[in-house]
Design a protein around this motif. Structure first.
Motif, mmCIF file in Angstrom:
data_model
loop_
_atom_site.group_PDB
_atom_site.id
_atom_site.type_symbol
_atom_site.label_atom_id
_atom_site.label_comp_id
_atom_site.label_asym_id
_atom_site.label_seq_id
_atom_site.Cartn_x
_atom_site.Cartn_y
_atom_site.Cartn_z
ATOM 1 N N UNK A 280 22.854 -52.780 -25.608
ATOM 2 C CA UNK A 280 22.019 -52.183 -26.742
ATOM 3 C C UNK A 280 22.331 -50.634 -26.702
ATOM 4 N N UNK A 281 23.272 -50.236 -25.478
ATOM 5 C CA UNK A 281 23.700 -49.019 -25.290
ATOM 6 C C UNK A 281 24.555 -48.760 -26.314
ATOM 7 N N UNK A 282 25.491 -49.719 -25.631
ATOM 8 C CA UNK A 282 27.430 -49.318 -26.311
ATOM 9 C C UNK A 282 26.905 -49.728 -27.732
ATOM 10 N N UNK A 283 25.484 -50.805 -28.865
ATOM 11 C CA UNK A 283 25.841 -50.846 -29.859
ATOM 12 C C UNK A 283 25.351 -49.538 -30.397
ATOM 13 N N UNK A 284 24.798 -48.732 -29.606
ATOM 14 C CA UNK A 284 23.792 -47.983 -30.301
ATOM 15 C C UNK A 284 25.225 -47.194 -30.258
ATOM 16 N N UNK A 285 26.031 -46.674 -28.909
ATOM 17 C CA UNK A 285 26.777 -46.060 -29.589
ATOM 18 C C UNK A 285 28.419 -46.229 -30.340
ATOM 19 N N UNK A 286 28.458 -47.046 -30.903
ATOM 20 C CA UNK A 286 29.001 -47.554 -31.740
ATOM 21 C C UNK A 286 28.523 -47.695 -33.509
ATOM 22 N N UNK A 287 27.249 -47.377 -33.639
ATOM 23 C CA UNK A 287 27.053 -47.796 -34.893
ATOM 24 C C UNK A 287 26.898 -45.814 -34.797
ATOM 25 N N UNK A 288 26.804 -45.238 -34.065
ATOM 26 C CA UNK A 288 26.245 -43.574 -34.467
ATOM 27 C C UNK A 288 28.175 -43.251 -34.603
ATOM 28 N N UNK A 289 29.307 -43.766 -34.024
ATOM 29 C CA UNK A 289 29.801 -43.140 -33.696
ATOM 30 C C UNK A 289 30.972 -43.747 -35.508
ATOM 31 N N UNK A 378 28.916 -43.171 -21.444
ATOM 32 C CA UNK A 378 29.716 -42.436 -22.675
ATOM 33 C C UNK A 378 28.762 -42.789 -23.599
ATOM 34 N N UNK A 379 27.056 -43.485 -23.462
ATOM 35 C CA UNK A 379 26.385 -43.795 -25.148
ATOM 36 C C UNK A 379 25.760 -42.033 -25.054
ATOM 37 N N UNK A 380 25.642 -41.593 -24.180
ATOM 38 C CA UNK A 380 24.820 -40.294 -24.936
ATOM 39 C C UNK A 380 26.448 -39.203 -24.571
ATOM 40 N N UNK A 381 26.408 -39.212 -24.348
ATOM 41 C CA UNK A 381 27.987 -38.186 -24.719
ATOM 42 C C UNK A 381 28.358 -38.903 -26.038
ATOM 43 N N UNK A 382 28.759 -39.476 -26.486
ATOM 44 C CA UNK A 382 28.747 -40.179 -27.891
ATOM 45 C C UNK A 382 27.871 -39.609 -28.953
ATOM 46 N N UNK A 383 26.909 -40.248 -28.136
ATOM 47 C CA UNK A 383 25.433 -39.410 -29.267
ATOM 48 C C UNK A 383 24.849 -38.321 -29.545
ATOM 49 N N UNK A 384 25.096 -37.261 -28.365
ATOM 50 C CA UNK A 384 25.136 -35.951 -28.599
ATOM 51 C C UNK A 384 26.246 -35.100 -29.127
ATOM 52 N N UNK A 385 27.874 -35.393 -28.811
ATOM 53 C CA UNK A 385 29.137 -34.640 -29.095
ATOM 54 C C UNK A 385 29.378 -35.053 -30.477
ATOM 55 N N UNK A 386 29.039 -36.118 -31.683
ATOM 56 C CA UNK A 386 28.872 -36.657 -32.819
ATOM 57 C C UNK A 386 29.202 -35.205 -33.231
ATOM 58 N N UNK A 387 27.712 -34.249 -32.957
ATOM 59 C CA UNK A 387 27.345 -33.135 -33.605
ATOM 60 C C UNK A 387 28.192 -32.274 -34.229
ATOM 61 N N UNK A 388 29.720 -32.117 -32.251
ATOM 62 C CA UNK A 388 30.349 -30.978 -33.096
ATOM 63 C C UNK A 388 31.428 -30.938 -33.979
#
Length: 440
Positions: A280-289, A378-388
């Motif tokens: 579910x960490x991976x799923x959250x990252x996929x959804x966010x991206x 990777x999940x933390x990176x994706x979900x924070x870096x998308x704001x940039x």
């Protein structure tokens, strides 16, 4: 217990427990999404059909996840959606009306749901995990009984087994026919909205698992899951067990009050649940991206003071660079997690349970640990870096992105990731395999 789930009729009280910082935010739009009638549709049968159904469910959950998360709503309606869509019985035996799928497909279904709502994805992953409790710990007869019970009735699992709390205490009834559980757990993910709860307690030094009805006089829910940061929809509040009686015949793995051990097989629920977390960490990252990329295409503006001003935000080199980097990492993580899922499948579904060796179990556990390390980073990176690459306006409540990061940040603290890194490191340096613990 009747086959009618309490969640069908129990009202949604909205925010519960003490006020929090998030509760102080005035929310105008509460959850109002009406889900389609999946009961009128054919149930999915193949793995591909179940995964497609999970994607449909995720799209529906994503419509109001931000509002529900902010309001700390108890997800009765969303769990019923999982049942109506057929996802709850995906791993149940075909002979009892289930999909007959194996655990690695369950991980993929969980992951798709988590892309729309991380909390509901976690609850579904836990349900799949706890549905295997009787298979991993119990006798073949107990495993068949529990599989039949939950599959035919679309029952949903929760559990009261948090090992960081004191163990539930078990005593025997005077006539020696029943086990009586007492105690309290500070965390009991999903039990409040479940039909069945897995109990684990100690009697004379022996740990005994049993499965009981979630809604009965002896089980009280604290309604104290007022977590400010993330995973609010899991309703992982406290549970108090008072004189809950189960027959000795329900003590998983016990025959005539004696435990029948299966060796290493009895310990595989631990890497199995760690891979639930990872998925579910991976799923959250996929959804966010995926959501972020749609937002960028539609809304992100180019920087007007650059030397070479682009027509749209998607033309910015740094935007392309960041999305390319994040997607590459997510694709690589997906392959790694899927490989770990196959390893778990090869252990949990073997016909001869007692043939599983400690080395086989350890090899899989270290692969799961490595996948979890990657999923958190990777999940933390994706979900924070998308704001940039979305821009300042994406931080608004209306945009609805904050729950992605908050959910991963919250649950990734479940057990220290540093210990998972060390497990992998000891394997690399010394060939040492992880020893079974409540978290390994």
């Amino acid at each position: 217990m009747s086959s009618t789930n309490v969640s069908h009729s129990e009202p949604n009280p909205g925010t519960n427990g003490a006020p929090s910082a998030l509760d102080a935010v005035k929310v105008i739009n509460k959850s109002t999404v009406d889900y389609p009638d999946f009961k009128s549709k054919p149930r999915p049968k193949t793995a591909d059909e179940f995964i497609e159904r999970a994607k449909e469910v995720a799209e529906l959950l994503a419509l109001d996840v931000a509002q529900r998360d902010l309001n700390n709503e108890i997800p009765y309606k969303q769990i019923q959606l999982l049942k109506d869509a057929g996802l709850v019985r995906a791993l149940g035996p075909v002979k009892y009306g289930g999909g007959g799928l194996e655990i690695d497909i369950g991980y993929k279904i969980e992951r798709e749901v988590a892309a729309g709502d991380g909390s509901i994805g976690q609850l579904l992953g836990y349900h799949y995990l706890w549905s295997y409790t009787a298979q991993v710990v119990g006798t073949p007869e107990q495993a068949d009984f529990e599989a039949k019970r939950y599959t035919e009735n679309d029952y949903f699992y929760g559990a009261a087994v948090n090992p960081r709390d004191e163990d539930l205490q078990i005593t025997e009834s005077e006539d020696g026919k029943y086990l009586i559980y007492n105690g309290r757990k500070a965390f009991s993910t999903g039990s409040k909205i479940s039909d069945l709860t897995v109990l684990e307690g100690v009697l004379n030094g022996a740990h005994i698992f049993a499965i009981t009805e979630s809604h009965q006089e002896g089980i009280k829910y604290g309604d104290d899951w007022n977590n400010v940061l993330g995973m609010r929809g899991t309703q992982s509040g406290s549970i108090t067990i008072t004189n809950v009686r189960v027959p000795w015949s329900s003590a998983l793995g016990f025959v005539d009050k004696q435990f029948r051990p299966l060796g290493a097989y009895n310990t595989i629920l631990l890497p199995t649940i760690q891979l639930v977390f990872t998925n579910f960490y991976l799923g959250i990252a996929q959804g966010a991206l995926a959501k972020a990329s749609r937002y960028t295409v539609a809304n992100t503006r180019p920087w007007p003071f650059a030397g070479d001003v682009k027509a749209k935000g998607v033309g910015e080199f740094y935007v392309q660079d960041i999305y390319g980097s994040l997607q590459a990492k997510v694709w690589g993580l997906e392959a790694q997690v899927d490989a770990a899922g196959v390893s778990i499948r090869n252990l949990i579904h073997r016909e001869n349970r007692e043939s599983l060796t400690a080395e086989e179990r350890g090899q899989t556990a270290v692969r799961v640990a490595a996948a979890k390390v990657q999923a958190i980073e990777i999940g933390l990176e994706v979900t924070s870096k998308i704001y940039e690459v979305m821009g300042a306006r994406s931080i608004s409540l209306k945009a609805g992105f904050d729950h992605f990061w908050r959910n991963i940040r919250t649950h990734s603290l479940h057990d220290p990731v540093a210990h998972k890194k060390a497990e992998v490191g000891r394997y690399v340096l010394k060939g040492e395999l992880p020893s079974p613990t409540w978290y390994t």
